[in-house]
Design a protein around this motif. Structure first.
Motif, PDB file in Angstrom:
ATOM      1  N   UNK A 199      41.814  44.555  40.809  1.00  0.00           N
ATOM      2  CA  UNK A 199      42.488  43.425  40.356  1.00  0.00           C
ATOM      3  C   UNK A 199      44.146  43.588  40.555  1.00  0.00           C
ATOM      4  N   UNK A 225      49.216  31.642  40.249  1.00  0.00           N
ATOM      5  CA  UNK A 225      47.990  32.423  39.457  1.00  0.00           C
ATOM      6  C   UNK A 225      48.600  33.514  38.438  1.00  0.00           C
ATOM      7  N   UNK A 232      47.695  33.076  34.755  1.00  0.00           N
ATOM      8  CA  UNK A 232      46.218  33.319  34.213  1.00  0.00           C
ATOM      9  C   UNK A 232      45.893  34.645  34.503  1.00  0.00           C
ATOM     10  N   UNK A 233      46.484  35.312  35.689  1.00  0.00           N
ATOM     11  CA  UNK A 233      46.036  36.703  35.948  1.00  0.00           C
ATOM     12  C   UNK A 233      46.637  37.880  34.919  1.00  0.00           C
ATOM     13  N   UNK A 264      46.496  37.204  31.705  1.00  0.00           N
ATOM     14  CA  UNK A 264      45.396  37.105  30.680  1.00  0.00           C
ATOM     15  C   UNK A 264      44.208  38.019  31.279  1.00  0.00           C
ATOM     16  N   UNK A 265      43.791  37.708  32.576  1.00  0.00           N
ATOM     17  CA  UNK A 265      42.708  38.398  33.050  1.00  0.00           C
ATOM     18  C   UNK A 265      43.101  39.913  33.007  1.00  0.00           C
ATOM     19  N   UNK A 301      45.072  41.587  31.032  1.00  0.00           N
ATOM     20  CA  UNK A 301      45.081  41.957  29.693  1.00  0.00           C
ATOM     21  C   UNK A 301      43.752  42.168  29.005  1.00  0.00           C
ATOM     22  N   UNK A 302      42.775  41.238  29.587  1.00  0.00           N
ATOM     23  CA  UNK A 302      41.389  41.419  28.924  1.00  0.00           C
ATOM     24  C   UNK A 302      40.634  42.564  29.405  1.00  0.00           C
ATOM     25  N   UNK A 303      40.630  42.878  30.768  1.00  0.00           N
ATOM     26  CA  UNK A 303      39.954  44.002  31.165  1.00  0.00           C
ATOM     27  C   UNK A 303      40.880  45.487  30.699  1.00  0.00           C
ATOM     28  N   UNK A 334      42.128  45.591  27.653  1.00  0.00           N
ATOM     29  CA  UNK A 334      41.546  45.602  26.396  1.00  0.00           C
ATOM     30  C   UNK A 334      40.145  46.260  26.439  1.00  0.00           C
TER      31      UNK A 334
END
Lengths: 488, 488
Positions: free
Chosen positions: B24, B36, B39-40, B42-43, B45-47, B49
């Protein structure tokens, strides 16, 4: 924090991870080195396992019990989360992971088998895929119909029986129309060679004409054109054949229809369950109306003819012939190259075969023969090689059983929306003739795309069209268009 | 399943997810649409986490207590997992989150400050970063040295005191060598314009000559060259300047050194803690020996000169001048553009300053002056503006304290390995003159790369060279090479 807020915060992270998983799938088709397939299978398996664990997280059940939706959209969010949670908890984690690993591997095997034109080298892994998909379907069905349970992933709140009834009602008319058209001598395809770079440049222009926002997307080449991602990162692929520019150009318009749907969903739904197209059928209605009812219309072909002359130099056909080429019926084999009439027959073939495969009424060992027999019955000539037959589509290799019928359902919905669009935009024909799609795509955004997953598919189409969807508008449109192109 | 097997299965999935997160990051630098970014975030940050939750998972502690390593490699796996788990659990979650938020913000502030050439607008946020990094270091150090605790992330089992002793011993010789070289009139850079397409084609050829397996990798363009990924999917980037082909060509060789290290790790370690380069210093030793001791050698420049004539037409310099251009010393300011001699002085400056910052011996308000004084002392002229001085590197803005010294440590290790390689491959010079890197890279694979994280960095180099690492081989090599290029 309220239960609703906690649930939505958790879900937001899940949606973000789903976007990551989707981007990994895009990478696999466009960028991944060829020697990375095995490692990629583990990577895909790992992220799918994370998603599965989150979708089955028992806290979701607790939150759902206590969550109070703040409004209509909130209620729709909860409906989506509840359905997804129920479906996810029904599929055992090891089955989900095994499927992710297997389908990542089997796709490569399919690609090799297709290149070698050898179905037997694909059959064993297809059998494995089918076994796992049947297990998944049984777990999801919870005693109900296995195929319907798989279909629910792509077209919620629709049954195979409903689709079969719709298809059965359309089929005689399609067979008849096809026969009438093909009673004429077959028209030649567009002759000449069309430079790859110019095709890609023109397809990029078409993408923008149809409203694709390239600052939140990108176009690459892949074996099979597709659209991927939601919100602010929606990517499409296309492919180029120097002999057939329409392959590239209309694939692009088609995928742009999908991509615009995702890009045009209300930003308030970003990274939520409502922030995705509501079903594959509705998705396909957007790609189809962009590609066919708009992109292959007589006035748009006038504009495109001019742009192609600008891009490639003088054409060896006049404008009427050009329009006829764009819409020619051809005694071909390939679904993705089929015209608007025969396309639906391709789908019906796959729909019947995959239902039979899932039901166990057709074995994989008999699939090639079954395909070839059915093809000859519907199309009147024999499949010449597997890459023109049973090996032509990626879908089954990656476990997409239940997906095919949504293509034809999309055609039906596109027919309905086109009828409503014509009523809403009286100047449509004149605008198309100038390559001006703004009013048409604005209407589609306002009537369908912006809502994301807010309404159920049929309700959405009903609301957009002012009446319930049916096959009549599509059949009437096809009869008029192809009756004029192939007059008796 | 044994505790060891359970732990390793869990870890394997974590490693696979870390690869996804890395991919990523690659996508963000190469492919991501410009719209993007939010949005990226957040993406990503999610992975991250998900990875943090897995690294701090309390089951790891239980498994470690009961795990029995089946062999030497298994024992090394457990050491790595234990260390990573301890480090991850020592940093409070809210501190980790605050650091992530702050460094994401501070990087932007740094970029603006650099563009405006204004250190004072960066100083306050750098102070905040330092405060949090000191807290992180204290949490990690558990009573030990704070800088060492940060260094451990990049160069395990090495102390700042050891590095300081090494650097202090090298510095006078480097300052002297630099002064001797720059007593000569400065040589001009290579003149002319070099087509981007030809540069990229030649850099691809160089990548393959140095053993990069493009079936398990790919080369794209990015603002900053980097290498990304492990095992069967290791990608590099490069950049092109039409005025300076060496930028592209030697960046590529450098990143190929990193990439080959990752590609050549024993496949039995794939997706385990041993399946990655063991430290930044050892990583840099591979990129540096590929780029410098091999790629900038006299015989290889003979071969490259011929290939550049093939690619770009006649050169406006002879072969000896070409070699001198490749290795020219320049009165510059920028670390990433520095030659083999001055580069290490850049690093020593940063290492001493960042230790003093962490220790509180230098305040951020005094940093610019401290930088400028030290630069003048080592380089003999004044920094002309902050973007050529204290603001030139991104590292501190994103909290990478402890990273800089590994660059020069890599040079030291590369010097040791080069000495051992020359002894092991008597025909090395002749082979380099023919662009034949096979024996050299095979030796590096067998002596260093294949082991991944099996041995501690110093032990690995000691084993490969037959003696403990030290500065002498590098200093001897630099004296001989640059003494000949700039004779007294």
């Amino acid at each position: 924090m309220s239960a609703y807020a906690e649930l939505m915060a958790f879900q937001r992270q899940t949606e973000a991870l789903a976007q990551v998983a989707g981007r990994l799938g895009w990478d696999q088709e466009t960028m991944m080195p060829r020697g990375s397939a095995e490692q990629r299978a583990e990577e895909s398996g790992a992220i799918q396992a994370v998603l599965h664990a989150r979708r089955t997280d028992p806290r979701i059940g607790d939150w759902l019990e206590n969550a109070e939706a703040p409004n209509e959209a909130g209620a729709a969010q909860l409906r989506h989360i509840k359905r997804d949670h129920e479906r996810a908890t029904r599929v055992p984690g090891d089955l989900a992971e095994a499927l992710a690993r297997l389908t990542s591997r089997s796709q490569g095997i399919w690609a090799e088998a297709r290149a070698k034109d050898d179905f037997t080298s694909f059959a064993p892994v297809l059998d494995e895929v089918l076994t796992l998909k049947r297990q998944e379907g049984q777990a999801l069905a919870d005693g109900g119909d296995v195929y319907d349970a798989l279909l629910e992933d792509y077209e919620p709140e629709t049954t195979a029986a409903e689709i079969a009834a719709l298809f059965d009602a359309m089929r005689p008319g399609l067979v008849d129309l096809r026969a009438r058209c093909l009673a004429h001598p077959e028209r030649p395809a567009l002759g000449g060679a069309f430079g790859a770079a110019e095709q890609l440049k023109l397809s990029r222009e078409l993408a923008e004409v149809f409203g694709y926002d390239l600052s939140r997307g990108r176009i690459d080449q892949a074996v099979h054109p597709f659209s991927s991602g939601s919100g602010d990162d929606v990517r499409i692929t296309t492919r180029v054949s120097e002999a057939d520019p329409f392959n590239c150009l209309y694939s692009t318009i088609h995928e742009v229809g999908h991509a615009c749907y995702e890009q045009n969903i209300g930003p308030q739904y970003a990274l939520t369950p409502l922030g995705r197209g509501v079903s594959m059928g509705v998705h396909e209605s957007q790609s189809r109306i962009y590609e066919n009812q708009l992109g292959r219309s007589r006035p748009f072909c006038h504009w495109l003819y001019g742009r192609m002359r600008d891009a490639f130099g003088p054409m060896n056909v006049g404008e009427d012939e050009f329009y006829a080429c764009v819409n020619r019926l051809h005694r071909g084999y390939i679904r993705t190259e089929a015209d608007e009439v025969q396309y639906n027959l391709h789908i019906m073939l796959r729909f019947d075969l995959e239902r039979a495969l899932i039901a166990g009424d057709v074995q994989v060992s008999d699939l090639e023969a079954a395909w070839n027999d059915r093809f000859e019955a519907d199309f009147g000539y024999k499949v010449d090689r597997p890459s023109n037959g049973v090996l032509q589509d990626v879908h089954w290799s990656v476990g997409l059983f239940g997906y095919f019928p949504t293509y034809a359902l999309g055609n039906v919905y596109a027919g309905c929306l086109h009828e409503a669009l014509q009523a809403a935009v009286p100047e449509l024909e004149a605008q198309l003739g100038q390559g001006d799609l703004r009013e048409a795509t604005t209407w589609l955004k306002a009537s369908v795309q912006q809502f994301g997953g807010l309404y159920a598919p049929r309700d959405l189409i009903t609301q957009a069209c002012g009446k319930a969807p049916g096959a009549a508008p599509l059949m009437g449109y096809l009869d008029a268009k192809f009756g004029a192109l192939y007059p008796e």
